[in-house]
Design a protein around this motif. Sequence first.
Motif, PDB file in Angstrom:
ATOM      1  N   SER A 111       0.895  -1.273  -0.041  1.00 16.46           N
ATOM      2  CA  SER A 111      -0.023   0.039  -0.105  1.00 16.46           C
ATOM      3  C   SER A 111       0.797   1.304  -0.059  1.00 16.46           C
ATOM      4  O   SER A 111       0.260   2.373   0.181  1.00 16.46           O
ATOM      5  CB  SER A 111      -0.772   0.089   1.244  1.00 16.46           C
ATOM      6  OG  SER A 111      -0.072   0.057   2.398  1.00 16.46           O
ATOM      7  N   ALA A 112       2.004   1.288  -0.179  1.00 13.64           N
ATOM      8  CA  ALA A 112       3.205   2.299   0.004  1.00 13.64           C
ATOM      9  C   ALA A 112       2.815   2.903  -1.029  1.00 13.64           C
ATOM     10  O   ALA A 112       3.191   2.729  -2.410  1.00 13.64           O
ATOM     11  CB  ALA A 112       4.473   1.899   0.123  1.00 13.64           C
ATOM     12  N   ARG A 113       2.913   4.432  -0.843  1.00 13.03           N
ATOM     13  CA  ARG A 113       2.922   5.656  -1.723  1.00 13.03           C
ATOM     14  C   ARG A 113       3.538   6.829  -1.289  1.00 13.03           C
ATOM     15  O   ARG A 113       3.411   7.124  -0.054  1.00 13.03           O
ATOM     16  CB  ARG A 113       1.403   5.918  -2.018  1.00 13.03           C
ATOM     17  CG  ARG A 113       0.477   4.702  -2.729  1.00 13.03           C
ATOM     18  CD  ARG A 113      -0.735   5.336  -3.166  1.00 13.03           C
ATOM     19  NE  ARG A 113      -0.732   6.480  -4.227  1.00 13.03           N
ATOM     20  CZ  ARG A 113      -1.743   7.125  -4.698  1.00 13.03           C
ATOM     21  NH1 ARG A 113      -3.043   6.944  -4.109  1.00 13.03           N
ATOM     22  NH2 ARG A 113      -1.519   7.975  -5.613  1.00 13.03           N
ATOM     23  N   LEU A 114       4.365   7.371  -2.175  1.00 15.25           N
ATOM     24  CA  LEU A 114       5.094   8.712  -1.663  1.00 15.25           C
ATOM     25  C   LEU A 114       3.839   9.704  -1.147  1.00 15.25           C
ATOM     26  O   LEU A 114       2.935   9.573  -1.996  1.00 15.25           O
ATOM     27  CB  LEU A 114       5.662   9.245  -2.679  1.00 15.25           C
ATOM     28  CG  LEU A 114       6.985   8.668  -2.940  1.00 15.25           C
ATOM     29  CD1 LEU A 114       7.879   9.135  -4.402  1.00 15.25           C
ATOM     30  CD2 LEU A 114       7.962   9.165  -1.796  1.00 15.25           C
ATOM     31  N   CYS A 115       4.099  10.512  -0.269  1.00 14.32           N
ATOM     32  CA  CYS A 115       3.286  11.309   0.218  1.00 14.32           C
ATOM     33  C   CYS A 115       2.870  12.354  -0.685  1.00 14.32           C
ATOM     34  O   CYS A 115       1.602  12.720  -0.792  1.00 14.32           O
ATOM     35  CB  CYS A 115       3.839  12.028   1.574  1.00 14.32           C
ATOM     36  SG  CYS A 115       2.578  13.121   2.343  1.00 14.32           S
ATOM     37  N   VAL A 116       3.791  12.863  -1.421  1.00 13.09           N
ATOM     38  CA  VAL A 116       3.575  13.791  -2.593  1.00 13.09           C
ATOM     39  C   VAL A 116       2.438  13.371  -3.671  1.00 13.09           C
ATOM     40  O   VAL A 116       1.829  14.089  -4.268  1.00 13.09           O
ATOM     41  CB  VAL A 116       4.786  14.453  -3.084  1.00 13.09           C
ATOM     42  CG1 VAL A 116       5.782  15.199  -2.353  1.00 13.09           C
ATOM     43  CG2 VAL A 116       5.645  13.336  -3.932  1.00 13.09           C
ATOM     44  N   ASP A 117       2.659  11.996  -3.885  1.00 13.39           N
ATOM     45  CA  ASP A 117       1.742  11.503  -4.742  1.00 13.39           C
ATOM     46  C   ASP A 117       0.233  11.333  -4.463  1.00 13.39           C
ATOM     47  O   ASP A 117      -0.676  10.745  -5.258  1.00 13.39           O
ATOM     48  CB  ASP A 117       2.225   9.976  -5.286  1.00 13.39           C
ATOM     49  CG  ASP A 117       3.617   9.939  -5.773  1.00 13.39           C
ATOM     50  OD1 ASP A 117       3.988  11.110  -6.656  1.00 13.39           O
ATOM     51  OD2 ASP A 117       4.404   8.840  -5.978  1.00 13.39           O
ATOM     52  N   VAL A 118       0.016  11.299  -3.185  1.00 11.52           N
ATOM     53  CA  VAL A 118      -1.455  11.510  -2.885  1.00 11.52           C
ATOM     54  C   VAL A 118      -1.831  12.501  -2.752  1.00 11.52           C
ATOM     55  O   VAL A 118      -3.191  12.838  -2.231  1.00 11.52           O
ATOM     56  CB  VAL A 118      -1.763  10.559  -1.255  1.00 11.52           C
ATOM     57  CG1 VAL A 118      -1.110   9.206  -1.551  1.00 11.52           C
ATOM     58  CG2 VAL A 118      -0.938  11.398  -0.115  1.00 11.52           C
ATOM     59  N   LEU A 119      -1.085  13.679  -3.353  1.00 13.34           N
ATOM     60  CA  LEU A 119      -1.665  15.093  -3.262  1.00 13.34           C
ATOM     61  C   LEU A 119      -1.951  15.511  -4.668  1.00 13.34           C
ATOM     62  O   LEU A 119      -1.297  15.005  -5.562  1.00 13.34           O
ATOM     63  CB  LEU A 119      -0.768  15.833  -2.529  1.00 13.34           C
ATOM     64  CG  LEU A 119      -0.324  15.623  -1.060  1.00 13.34           C
ATOM     65  CD1 LEU A 119       0.811  16.673  -0.419  1.00 13.34           C
ATOM     66  CD2 LEU A 119      -1.175  15.601  -0.256  1.00 13.34           C
ATOM     67  N   GLN A 120      -2.764  16.694  -4.615  1.00 10.26           N
ATOM     68  CA  GLN A 120      -2.765  17.417  -5.806  1.00 10.26           C
ATOM     69  C   GLN A 120      -2.769  18.763  -5.677  1.00 10.26           C
ATOM     70  O   GLN A 120      -3.075  19.285  -4.603  1.00 10.26           O
ATOM     71  CB  GLN A 120      -4.271  17.122  -6.474  1.00 10.26           C
ATOM     72  CG  GLN A 120      -5.009  15.765  -6.630  1.00 10.26           C
ATOM     73  CD  GLN A 120      -6.390  15.485  -6.866  1.00 10.26           C
ATOM     74  OE1 GLN A 120      -7.069  16.447  -7.080  1.00 10.26           O
ATOM     75  NE2 GLN A 120      -6.507  14.347  -7.079  1.00 10.26           N
ATOM     76  N   PHE A 121      -1.935  19.244  -6.476  1.00  8.24           N
ATOM     77  CA  PHE A 121      -1.434  20.854  -6.256  1.00  8.24           C
ATOM     78  C   PHE A 121      -1.056  21.409  -7.706  1.00  8.24           C
ATOM     79  O   PHE A 121      -0.797  20.616  -8.647  1.00  8.24           O
ATOM     80  CB  PHE A 121      -0.225  20.806  -5.273  1.00  8.24           C
ATOM     81  CG  PHE A 121       0.580  19.956  -5.573  1.00  8.24           C
ATOM     82  CD1 PHE A 121       1.869  20.129  -6.504  1.00  8.24           C
ATOM     83  CD2 PHE A 121       0.878  18.422  -4.810  1.00  8.24           C
ATOM     84  CE1 PHE A 121       2.964  19.204  -6.604  1.00  8.24           C
ATOM     85  CE2 PHE A 121       1.818  17.788  -5.239  1.00  8.24           C
ATOM     86  CZ  PHE A 121       2.962  18.037  -6.092  1.00  8.24           C
ATOM     87  N   ASP A 122      -0.931  22.466  -7.756  1.00  4.97           N
ATOM     88  CA  ASP A 122      -0.558  23.363  -8.798  1.00  4.97           C
ATOM     89  C   ASP A 122       1.041  23.286  -8.983  1.00  4.97           C
ATOM     90  O   ASP A 122       1.721  23.186  -8.057  1.00  4.97           O
ATOM     91  CB  ASP A 122      -0.799  25.043  -8.539  1.00  4.97           C
ATOM     92  CG  ASP A 122      -0.817  25.657  -9.913  1.00  4.97           C
ATOM     93  OD1 ASP A 122       0.419  26.251 -10.286  1.00  4.97           O
ATOM     94  OD2 ASP A 122      -1.626  25.778 -10.742  1.00  4.97           O
ATOM     95  N   LYS A 123       1.405  23.149 -10.099  1.00  2.00           N
ATOM     96  CA  LYS A 123       2.922  23.007 -10.346  1.00  2.00           C
ATOM     97  C   LYS A 123       3.684  24.101  -9.792  1.00  2.00           C
ATOM     98  O   LYS A 123       4.797  23.649  -9.405  1.00  2.00           O
ATOM     99  CB  LYS A 123       3.122  23.008 -12.058  1.00  2.00           C
ATOM    100  CG  LYS A 123       4.523  22.566 -12.481  1.00  2.00           C
ATOM    101  CD  LYS A 123       4.692  21.130 -12.221  1.00  2.00           C
ATOM    102  CE  LYS A 123       6.120  20.816 -12.658  1.00  2.00           C
ATOM    103  NZ  LYS A 123       6.529  19.630 -12.311  1.00  2.00           N
ATOM    104  N   SER A 124       3.078  25.362  -9.811  1.00  2.00           N
ATOM    105  CA  SER A 124       3.829  26.465  -9.307  1.00  2.00           C
ATOM    106  C   SER A 124       4.089  26.407  -7.858  1.00  2.00           C
ATOM    107  O   SER A 124       4.986  26.970  -7.198  1.00  2.00           O
ATOM    108  CB  SER A 124       3.198  27.578  -9.684  1.00  2.00           C
ATOM    109  OG  SER A 124       1.818  27.708  -8.955  1.00  2.00           O
ATOM    110  N   HIS A 125       3.633  25.330  -7.087  1.00  2.00           N
ATOM    111  CA  HIS A 125       3.553  25.165  -5.583  1.00  2.00           C
ATOM    112  C   HIS A 125       4.570  23.888  -5.378  1.00  2.00           C
ATOM    113  O   HIS A 125       4.630  23.465  -4.059  1.00  2.00           O
ATOM    114  CB  HIS A 125       2.427  24.986  -4.708  1.00  2.00           C
ATOM    115  CG  HIS A 125       1.486  26.389  -5.264  1.00  2.00           C
ATOM    116  ND1 HIS A 125       0.072  26.229  -5.435  1.00  2.00           N
ATOM    117  CD2 HIS A 125       1.718  27.642  -5.182  1.00  2.00           C
ATOM    118  CE1 HIS A 125      -0.555  27.593  -5.504  1.00  2.00           C
ATOM    119  NE2 HIS A 125       0.597  28.390  -5.395  1.00  2.00           N
TER     120      HIS A 125
END
Length: 282
Positions: A111-125
Motif C-alpha cells: 500500500s506504500a505511496r509517496l506522500c507527494v503522490d497522494v496530493l494534488q497541487f498546482d505545479k507552481s507550488h
Amino acid sequence: LNGKLREAKADRKQNEREAKSLEAIASMKRLFPGVHGRLTELIKVSQKKYELAVITVLGREADAVVVEDAKTAQLCIQLLKEQRISPMQFIPLKEIRVQAINERLRHLGGSARLCVDVLQFDKSHERAILFACSDTVVCDTHAEAKKLAFGGQQRLKCVSLDGTLVDKNGRLTGGSSTGLSEKANRFSRVDIENARQEKMKLEDELNAMKNLTTLMLEEQECLDSKTSLEKDIQFTEADMKVMKDKLDKLSRDKDVIVKSLSEAKPELEAAKKASKEGASAV
C-alpha cells in the motif's frame, strides 16, 4: 466539570487565534502579490483516508504560508508585528532547498505511496510541497510502515493512516491528537467550501436565466414580429412596384411632351416671323 470548562476555554482561544491568522493571511494576499497562501490551502488530498497521515507529515509546515521569496516573507513578518499577531512560518519558494524525488520509492509495493503522490497541487507550488513532504512514504498500517522504515538497505521516513510516524532515526510519533485531527479536517473543509462556492455560483447563474415559459413566450413574440415584418415588406414591395409604374408612365409622358415641343418649335418660329412681317407692312 472544571476540566471541560478549561478545555472549552482553550478551544475558544485556539479558534480566535486561527481566525486572526486567517484574517492576517487574507490581508497579506491583498497587500503583497507574492503571497500564495497557507500550505494546506494549496493542496488537495486525493482520498480522505490519507488526510491524517498527510497532516502528520506536514507537521509545523501545515500552518506555514507559501510566499514567492524571502523579501515577501519579510514584508509579511513586518505586517504581523504591526498587527500584533502571533508569529507564522513562511516557505519562500525561491530560497528553499529541495531534493529530487527518489523514483525507487514509487515502486515499493503493497500500500506504500509517496506522500507527494497522494496530493494534488498546482505545479507552481511543487517546491513547497516537496520541501514539506520530502520523500516520506504513506502506508495503510503501522506494521507496514515500520517494516518499510527499517527493513531495507536504506532507512525511510514512513507514516501510517492513523498518523503514526516513523522517522529515519527510528523515532516513533503517534497517539490520539485532537489538534491533528482538527487540522486534517481542513482538507475536507476546503472541499466543502469550494463546493459551496460552486453551488452558489450555479444558483446565481440559474436565477439569472429566464424560466422556460418566459423563453417560449418571448420566442412566440419574436415569431409574430417576424411574420408582421415580412407582411410589411410585401406591402412595401407592392407599393414600390406601383410607384415605379407611375414613374415610368410619367417618364414616357415627359418624352411625348418634349417631342411635341420640339416639333412645334419650327411652326412657332415661322408664326413669329410672319407676325413681324405683317406688322412692318402695316
